[in-house]
Design a protein around this motif. Structure first.
Motif, PDB file in Angstrom:
ATOM      1  N   GLY A  52      22.547  80.599  41.660  1.00  0.00           N
ATOM      2  CA  GLY A  52      22.855  82.081  41.184  1.00  0.00           C
ATOM      3  C   GLY A  52      23.967  81.509  41.102  1.00  0.00           C
ATOM      4  N   GLY A  53      24.949  81.995  41.484  1.00  0.00           N
ATOM      5  CA  GLY A  53      26.305  81.663  40.978  1.00  0.00           C
ATOM      6  C   GLY A  53      27.231  82.899  38.795  1.00  0.00           C
ATOM      7  N   GLY A  54      26.289  83.554  38.705  1.00  0.00           N
ATOM      8  CA  GLY A  54      27.288  84.680  38.397  1.00  0.00           C
ATOM      9  C   GLY A  54      26.282  84.496  36.979  1.00  0.00           C
ATOM     10  N   GLY A  55      24.971  84.423  36.380  1.00  0.00           N
ATOM     11  CA  GLY A  55      24.555  84.246  35.256  1.00  0.00           C
ATOM     12  C   GLY A  55      24.947  83.278  34.137  1.00  0.00           C
ATOM     13  N   GLU A  56      24.317  83.588  33.470  1.00  0.00           N
ATOM     14  CA  GLU A  56      24.478  82.554  31.997  1.00  0.00           C
ATOM     15  C   GLU A  56      25.781  82.304  32.199  1.00  0.00           C
ATOM     16  N   PRO A  57      25.453  80.566  31.865  1.00  0.00           N
ATOM     17  CA  PRO A  57      26.929  79.653  32.084  1.00  0.00           C
ATOM     18  C   PRO A  57      27.160  79.943  30.659  1.00  0.00           C
ATOM     19  N   ALA A  58      28.714  79.542  30.363  1.00  0.00           N
ATOM     20  CA  ALA A  58      29.463  79.634  29.106  1.00  0.00           C
ATOM     21  C   ALA A  58      29.122  78.474  28.734  1.00  0.00           C
ATOM     22  N   HIS A  59      28.762  77.552  28.739  1.00  0.00           N
ATOM     23  CA  HIS A  59      29.042  76.191  28.031  1.00  0.00           C
ATOM     24  C   HIS A  59      27.454  75.449  28.330  1.00  0.00           C
ATOM     25  N   ARG A  60      26.686  75.301  27.538  1.00  0.00           N
ATOM     26  CA  ARG A  60      25.008  74.239  27.824  1.00  0.00           C
ATOM     27  C   ARG A  60      25.387  72.803  27.980  1.00  0.00           C
ATOM     28  N   TYR A  61      26.697  72.210  27.292  1.00  0.00           N
ATOM     29  CA  TYR A  61      26.893  70.357  27.241  1.00  0.00           C
ATOM     30  C   TYR A  61      27.689  70.491  27.971  1.00  0.00           C
ATOM     31  N   LEU A  62      28.341  68.980  28.411  1.00  0.00           N
ATOM     32  CA  LEU A  62      29.576  68.381  29.403  1.00  0.00           C
ATOM     33  C   LEU A  62      29.104  67.346  28.595  1.00  0.00           C
ATOM     34  N   ALA A  63      30.517  66.905  28.635  1.00  0.00           N
ATOM     35  CA  ALA A  63      30.770  65.283  28.308  1.00  0.00           C
ATOM     36  C   ALA A  63      31.832  64.593  29.135  1.00  0.00           C
ATOM     37  N   VAL A  64      31.806  64.141  30.353  1.00  0.00           N
ATOM     38  CA  VAL A  64      32.897  63.222  30.869  1.00  0.00           C
ATOM     39  C   VAL A  64      32.841  61.932  30.835  1.00  0.00           C
ATOM     40  N   TYR A  65      34.274  62.263  30.451  1.00  0.00           N
ATOM     41  CA  TYR A  65      34.627  60.584  30.100  1.00  0.00           C
ATOM     42  C   TYR A  65      35.736  59.958  30.909  1.00  0.00           C
ATOM     43  N   GLU A  66      35.281  58.401  30.988  1.00  0.00           N
ATOM     44  CA  GLU A  66      36.905  58.168  32.470  1.00  0.00           C
ATOM     45  C   GLU A  66      37.363  57.660  31.544  1.00  0.00           C
ATOM     46  N   LEU A  67      38.782  58.030  32.025  1.00  0.00           N
ATOM     47  CA  LEU A  67      39.985  57.252  31.458  1.00  0.00           C
ATOM     48  C   LEU A  67      40.912  55.780  32.361  1.00  0.00           C
TER      49      LEU A  67
END
Length: 109
Positions: free
Chosen positions: A51-66
């Motif tokens: 659940g949590g509120g319907g359609e998410p705003a983003h479909r993709y996520l990139a995580v960069y380690e700094l």
């Protein structure tokens, strides 16, 4: 310094295959060449029964380690984008792009 750059994104409507090809085969490597960026990984949203509120705003996520100072990494990223060393694809929906740098909290402070 333990920090991550999170990039939430979407493809332009109907361009997911071309967007993912560009991101996976070009953009990840270009960003990894920025001083202070160790590596990057990509994710896509998984439909959830949480659940949590319907359609998410983003479909993709990139995580960069700094491993550098976040301000220095952001400046280096901007410089490479300005010189064309990092190119954006027309398949990237810029109207929904969200980029933030997050730093690990030091619970001992």
């Amino acid at each position: 310094m333990n920090s991550k750059m999170l990039v939430f994104s979407n493809a332009v409507a109907g361009q997911d295959d071309a967007f993912n090809d560009w991101y996976d085969n070009t953009h990840l490597a270009e960003v990894a060449e920025v001083p202070g960026v160790v590596r990057g990984e990509r994710y896509e949203i998984v439909p959830s029964a949480l659940g949590g509120g319907g359609e998410p705003a983003h479909r993709y996520l990139a995580v960069y380690e700094l491993d550098g100072d976040p301000e220095d990494v952001a400046k280096a990223f901007g410089a490479k984008a300005a010189t064309g060393e990092i190119k954006l694809s027309p398949t990237l929906d810029m109207s929904t792009l969200s980029v933030q740098i997050w730093r690990a909290r030091d619970a001992g402070k």
